[in-house]
Design a protein around this motif. Sequence first.
Motif, PDB file in Angstrom:
ATOM      1  N   GLU A   1       0.894  -1.165   0.000  1.00 32.46           N
ATOM      2  CA  GLU A   1       0.119   0.011  -0.125  1.00 32.46           C
ATOM      3  C   GLU A   1       0.724   1.282  -0.095  1.00 32.46           C
ATOM      4  O   GLU A   1       1.676   1.505   0.699  1.00 32.46           O
ATOM      5  N   GLY A   2       0.954   2.071  -1.093  1.00 26.86           N
ATOM      6  CA  GLY A   2       1.584   3.027  -1.127  1.00 26.86           C
ATOM      7  C   GLY A   2       1.782   3.592  -2.547  1.00 26.86           C
ATOM      8  O   GLY A   2       1.169   3.127  -3.484  1.00 26.86           O
ATOM      9  N   ILE A   3       2.781   4.453  -2.906  1.00 28.81           N
ATOM     10  CA  ILE A   3       3.063   5.051  -4.142  1.00 28.81           C
ATOM     11  C   ILE A   3       4.430   4.460  -4.464  1.00 28.81           C
ATOM     12  O   ILE A   3       5.543   4.750  -3.566  1.00 28.81           O
ATOM     13  N   PRO A   4       4.412   3.610  -5.733  1.00 28.27           N
ATOM     14  CA  PRO A   4       5.739   3.016  -5.947  1.00 28.27           C
ATOM     15  C   PRO A   4       6.811   4.446  -6.373  1.00 28.27           C
ATOM     16  O   PRO A   4       6.350   5.333  -6.751  1.00 28.27           O
ATOM     17  N   LEU A   5       8.058   4.209  -5.860  1.00 24.28           N
ATOM     18  CA  LEU A   5       8.966   5.255  -6.011  1.00 24.28           C
ATOM     19  C   LEU A   5       9.111   5.614  -7.634  1.00 24.28           C
ATOM     20  O   LEU A   5       9.591   6.690  -7.881  1.00 24.28           O
ATOM     21  N   THR A   6       8.852   4.640  -8.665  1.00 27.93           N
ATOM     22  CA  THR A   6       8.705   5.317  -9.810  1.00 27.93           C
ATOM     23  C   THR A   6       7.654   6.306 -10.267  1.00 27.93           C
ATOM     24  O   THR A   6       7.694   6.844 -11.515  1.00 27.93           O
ATOM     25  N   GLU A   7       6.703   6.345  -9.353  1.00 26.25           N
ATOM     26  CA  GLU A   7       5.510   7.206  -9.559  1.00 26.25           C
ATOM     27  C   GLU A   7       5.715   8.470  -8.727  1.00 26.25           C
ATOM     28  O   GLU A   7       4.481   9.153  -8.953  1.00 26.25           O
ATOM     29  N   ARG A   8       6.268   8.597  -7.832  1.00 24.77           N
ATOM     30  CA  ARG A   8       6.383   9.744  -6.975  1.00 24.77           C
ATOM     31  C   ARG A   8       6.918  11.030  -7.508  1.00 24.77           C
ATOM     32  O   ARG A   8       7.747  11.174  -8.423  1.00 24.77           O
ATOM     33  N   SER A   9       6.329  12.008  -7.000  1.00 27.58           N
ATOM     34  CA  SER A   9       6.871  13.431  -7.235  1.00 27.58           C
ATOM     35  C   SER A   9       6.604  14.364  -6.010  1.00 27.58           C
ATOM     36  O   SER A   9       6.340  13.844  -5.023  1.00 27.58           O
ATOM     37  N   VAL A  10       7.054  15.424  -6.132  1.00 25.91           N
ATOM     38  CA  VAL A  10       7.085  16.410  -4.833  1.00 25.91           C
ATOM     39  C   VAL A  10       5.622  16.697  -4.597  1.00 25.91           C
ATOM     40  O   VAL A  10       5.360  16.833  -3.091  1.00 25.91           O
ATOM     41  N   GLU A  11       4.489  16.355  -5.352  1.00 23.50           N
ATOM     42  CA  GLU A  11       3.118  16.365  -5.055  1.00 23.50           C
ATOM     43  C   GLU A  11       2.931  15.380  -3.911  1.00 23.50           C
ATOM     44  O   GLU A  11       1.622  15.657  -3.247  1.00 23.50           O
ATOM     45  N   HIS A  12       3.873  14.215  -3.588  1.00 26.81           N
ATOM     46  CA  HIS A  12       3.183  13.391  -2.699  1.00 26.81           C
ATOM     47  C   HIS A  12       4.021  13.642  -1.327  1.00 26.81           C
ATOM     48  O   HIS A  12       3.794  12.630  -0.692  1.00 26.81           O
ATOM     49  N   SER A  13       4.671  14.467  -1.233  1.00 21.62           N
ATOM     50  CA  SER A  13       5.224  14.670   0.167  1.00 21.62           C
ATOM     51  C   SER A  13       3.991  14.947   1.151  1.00 21.62           C
ATOM     52  O   SER A  13       3.035  15.435   0.915  1.00 21.62           O
ATOM     53  N   GLY A  14       4.444  14.328   2.219  1.00 20.54           N
ATOM     54  CA  GLY A  14       3.413  14.729   3.386  1.00 20.54           C
ATOM     55  C   GLY A  14       2.111  13.592   3.185  1.00 20.54           C
ATOM     56  O   GLY A  14       1.320  13.379   4.220  1.00 20.54           O
ATOM     57  N   THR A  15       2.424  12.366   2.368  1.00 27.77           N
ATOM     58  CA  THR A  15       1.637  11.433   2.323  1.00 27.77           C
ATOM     59  C   THR A  15       1.910  10.414   3.474  1.00 27.77           C
ATOM     60  O   THR A  15       3.064  10.306   4.147  1.00 27.77           O
ATOM     61  N   LEU A  16       0.947   9.384   3.845  1.00 20.33           N
ATOM     62  CA  LEU A  16       1.263   8.251   4.874  1.00 20.33           C
ATOM     63  C   LEU A  16       2.375   7.556   4.163  1.00 20.33           C
ATOM     64  O   LEU A  16       2.729   7.351   3.035  1.00 20.33           O
TER      65      LEU A  16
ATOM     66  N   HIS B   1       6.766  -4.102  -5.626  1.00 16.04           N
ATOM     67  CA  HIS B   1       5.655  -2.979  -6.181  1.00 16.04           C
ATOM     68  C   HIS B   1       6.196  -1.831  -5.709  1.00 16.04           C
ATOM     69  O   HIS B   1       6.011  -0.664  -6.207  1.00 16.04           O
ATOM     70  N   HIS B   2       6.816  -1.416  -4.470  1.00 15.76           N
ATOM     71  CA  HIS B   2       7.369  -0.242  -3.912  1.00 15.76           C
ATOM     72  C   HIS B   2       8.372   0.114  -4.953  1.00 15.76           C
ATOM     73  O   HIS B   2       8.267   1.616  -5.036  1.00 15.76           O
ATOM     74  N   PHE B   3       9.131  -0.479  -5.459  1.00 13.48           N
ATOM     75  CA  PHE B   3      10.123  -0.035  -6.418  1.00 13.48           C
ATOM     76  C   PHE B   3       9.695  -0.064  -7.746  1.00 13.48           C
ATOM     77  O   PHE B   3      10.495   0.376  -8.759  1.00 13.48           O
ATOM     78  N   GLY B   4       8.525  -0.656  -8.119  1.00  4.25           N
ATOM     79  CA  GLY B   4       7.843  -0.395  -9.514  1.00  4.25           C
ATOM     80  C   GLY B   4       8.661  -1.518 -10.413  1.00  4.25           C
ATOM     81  O   GLY B   4       8.580  -1.359 -11.662  1.00  4.25           O
ATOM     82  N   LEU B   5       9.072  -2.631  -9.911  1.00  2.00           N
ATOM     83  CA  LEU B   5       9.626  -3.682 -10.591  1.00  2.00           C
ATOM     84  C   LEU B   5       8.764  -4.605 -11.311  1.00  2.00           C
ATOM     85  O   LEU B   5       7.519  -4.791 -10.953  1.00  2.00           O
ATOM     86  N   SER B   6       9.102  -5.343 -12.322  1.00  4.87           N
ATOM     87  CA  SER B   6       8.462  -6.146 -13.284  1.00  4.87           C
ATOM     88  C   SER B   6       8.458  -7.577 -12.433  1.00  4.87           C
ATOM     89  O   SER B   6       9.376  -7.522 -11.637  1.00  4.87           O
ATOM     90  N   ASP B   7       7.787  -8.394 -12.811  1.00  2.00           N
ATOM     91  CA  ASP B   7       7.729  -9.733 -12.217  1.00  2.00           C
ATOM     92  C   ASP B   7       8.867 -10.297 -12.513  1.00  2.00           C
ATOM     93  O   ASP B   7       9.531 -11.191 -11.775  1.00  2.00           O
ATOM     94  N   GLU B   8       9.590 -10.080 -13.645  1.00  4.18           N
ATOM     95  CA  GLU B   8      10.789 -10.755 -13.902  1.00  4.18           C
ATOM     96  C   GLU B   8      12.145 -10.187 -13.035  1.00  4.18           C
ATOM     97  O   GLU B   8      12.954 -10.905 -12.556  1.00  4.18           O
ATOM     98  N   ASP B   9      12.031  -8.806 -12.804  1.00  2.26           N
ATOM     99  CA  ASP B   9      12.903  -8.162 -11.863  1.00  2.26           C
ATOM    100  C   ASP B   9      12.638  -8.690 -10.451  1.00  2.26           C
ATOM    101  O   ASP B   9      13.560  -8.892  -9.496  1.00  2.26           O
ATOM    102  N   MET B  10      11.261  -8.843 -10.094  1.00  2.00           N
ATOM    103  CA  MET B  10      11.107  -9.401  -8.713  1.00  2.00           C
ATOM    104  C   MET B  10      11.738 -10.785  -8.301  1.00  2.00           C
ATOM    105  O   MET B  10      12.139 -11.060  -7.420  1.00  2.00           O
ATOM    106  N   HIS B  11      11.665 -11.699  -9.394  1.00  2.00           N
ATOM    107  CA  HIS B  11      12.248 -13.037  -9.355  1.00  2.00           C
ATOM    108  C   HIS B  11      13.745 -12.946  -9.202  1.00  2.00           C
ATOM    109  O   HIS B  11      14.034 -13.501  -8.150  1.00  2.00           O
ATOM    110  N   ALA B  12      14.320 -12.210 -10.105  1.00  2.00           N
ATOM    111  CA  ALA B  12      15.864 -11.689  -9.813  1.00  2.00           C
ATOM    112  C   ALA B  12      16.082 -11.550  -8.361  1.00  2.00           C
ATOM    113  O   ALA B  12      17.136 -11.843  -7.712  1.00  2.00           O
ATOM    114  N   LEU B  13      15.534 -10.521  -7.776  1.00  2.00           N
ATOM    115  CA  LEU B  13      15.552  -9.924  -6.628  1.00  2.00           C
ATOM    116  C   LEU B  13      15.344 -10.997  -5.518  1.00  2.00           C
ATOM    117  O   LEU B  13      16.121 -11.242  -4.714  1.00  2.00           O
TER     118      LEU B  13
END
Length: 132
Positions: A64-79, A115-127
């Motif tokens: 639950e959150g905003i992936p790092l790949t989708e964040r901007s300064v507009e998201h400051s102050g969010t949970l 999901h937090h990092f905005g990774l693909s399923d392939e990247d998640m598997h490697a991680l």
Amino acid sequence: MRRFGNPPSADEMEAIARRAMQALPEPFAGHLGDVVLSVEDFVDDETLDAMGIEDPFDLTGIYEGIPLTERSVEHSGTLPDRVRLFRRPIIDEWAAGEDSLEHLIAHVLVHEVGHHFGLSDEDMHALEEAVQ
């Protein structure tokens, strides 16, 4: 079905998940300090309804959150972002499968952290392979 003693408590599962988080390679591990990790028995009904899931055993974890790949300064102050793991569905999957509990928790955790990092399923598997 696998036979085992008492199922692990939420605290025990959280400790396993925290060890898996600490085992993540950099730069991933260094960017998880503000992510809240919790273990609950089941997901809440509101979340199930929002996701269109009827059976709470069908969900082992959620980001639950905003992936790092989708964040901007507009998201400051969010949970803070959260990763929630669901104890009873994980235990059921563990009991029915061949994986160790530690492997299964790491798998669910890495998927949600991905999901937090905005990774693909392939990247998640490697991680996930890097954690083991």
